[in-house]
Scaffold this active site. Structure first.
Site, PDB file in Angstrom:
ATOM      1  N   GLU A  50       0.812  -1.225   0.000  1.00 53.63           N
ATOM      2  CA  GLU A  50       0.000   0.000   0.000  1.00 53.63           C
ATOM      3  C   GLU A  50       0.843   1.273   0.000  1.00 53.63           C
ATOM      4  OE1 GLU A  50      -3.243   0.482  -0.314  1.00 53.63           O
ATOM      5  OE2 GLU A  50      -3.893  -1.595  -0.277  1.00 53.63           O
ATOM      6  N   ASN A  61      -7.975   8.628  -5.280  1.00 56.17           N
ATOM      7  CA  ASN A  61      -8.711   7.567  -5.960  1.00 56.17           C
ATOM      8  C   ASN A  61      -9.660   8.130  -7.015  1.00 56.17           C
ATOM      9  OD1 ASN A  61      -7.652   5.426  -4.258  1.00 56.17           O
ATOM     10  ND2 ASN A  61      -8.862   6.371  -2.641  1.00 56.17           N
ATOM     11  N   ASP A  63     -12.732   7.668  -7.308  1.00 55.35           N
ATOM     12  CA  ASP A  63     -14.017   8.081  -6.730  1.00 55.35           C
ATOM     13  C   ASP A  63     -13.904   9.390  -5.952  1.00 55.35           C
ATOM     14  OD1 ASP A  63     -12.733   7.391  -4.369  1.00 55.35           O
ATOM     15  OD2 ASP A  63     -14.155   5.829  -3.816  1.00 55.35           O
ATOM     16  N   SER A  65     -12.127  10.004  -3.384  1.00 56.40           N
ATOM     17  CA  SER A  65     -11.646   9.826  -2.014  1.00 56.40           C
ATOM     18  C   SER A  65     -10.120   9.776  -2.053  1.00 56.40           C
ATOM     19  CB  SER A  65     -12.210   8.539  -1.404  1.00 56.40           C
ATOM     20  OG  SER A  65     -11.680   7.398  -2.059  1.00 56.40           O
ATOM     21  N   ASP A  67      -6.540   8.070  -0.003  1.00 55.79           N
ATOM     22  CA  ASP A  67      -5.966   7.131   0.955  1.00 55.79           C
ATOM     23  C   ASP A  67      -4.763   7.797   1.611  1.00 55.79           C
ATOM     24  OD1 ASP A  67      -7.826   5.259   0.088  1.00 55.79           O
ATOM     25  OD2 ASP A  67      -6.442   4.371  -1.361  1.00 55.79           O
ATOM     26  N   ASN A  74      -8.666   5.037   3.832  1.00 50.74           N
ATOM     27  CA  ASN A  74      -9.521   5.791   2.925  1.00 50.74           C
ATOM     28  C   ASN A  74     -10.334   6.867   3.630  1.00 50.74           C
ATOM     29  OD1 ASN A  74     -12.408   5.912   1.438  1.00 50.74           O
ATOM     30  ND2 ASN A  74     -10.750   5.637  -0.041  1.00 50.74           N
TER      31      ASN A  74
END
Length: 143
Positions: A50, A61, A63, A65, A67, A74
């Site tokens: 990650e 991201n 969408d 959002s 991280d 998230n």
């Protein structure tokens, strides 16, 4: 624009990037081995995939959002970054990007208790799940 670039460089320069065994020890000392049924090697693999063990890692991201931090937690579900959020960890997202990883570990423990478990992290699901991960910790002195 120059001041923005300077601030970005300062933020990147001050990031704590753990070495694998150093990070394994931190996780072990914080009770992550066996937490919610996941091995220490699972946690080390997850964070390598990650964030490459980087406390300041950030990923935007599709969408919209974001991280955050070493666990890539998230913003839509788990922390507040000023956009509409569920804020399941009841924390500001910036707290997940500090060199003091205690808030990030606490939040990761909250995430993994959800029904998805570690599958909430795409990196773990694609690269760690069902694999022999022993090499992530076998050469680490955890004492």
């Amino acid at each position: 624009m120059r001041s923005l670039m300077f601030l970005l460089l300062v933020a990147v320069a001050s990031a704590k990037v753990f070495r694998r065994c150093e990070w394994a020890k931190v996780l072990n000392d914080n009770g992550m081995d066996g937490y919610s049924g996941y091995s220490l090697a699972d946690w080390v693999c997850l964070t390598e995939k990650e964030s490459h063990y980087n406390t300041r890692a950030i990923n935007k991201n599709r969408d919209k959002s974001t991280d955050y931090g070493i666990f890539q937690i998230n913003s839509y579900w788990w922390c507040d970054n000023g956009t509409p959020t569920h804020n399941g960890c009841n924390i500001n997202c910036s707290n997940l990007q500090t060199d003091d990883v205690s808030d990030a570990i606490t939040c990761a423990k909250r995430v993994v208790r959800d029904p998805q478990g570690m599958a909430a992290w795409v990196g773990w699901d694609r690269h760690c799940r069902g694999r022999d991960l022993s090499s992530y910790v076998s050469d680490c002195d955890l004492n």
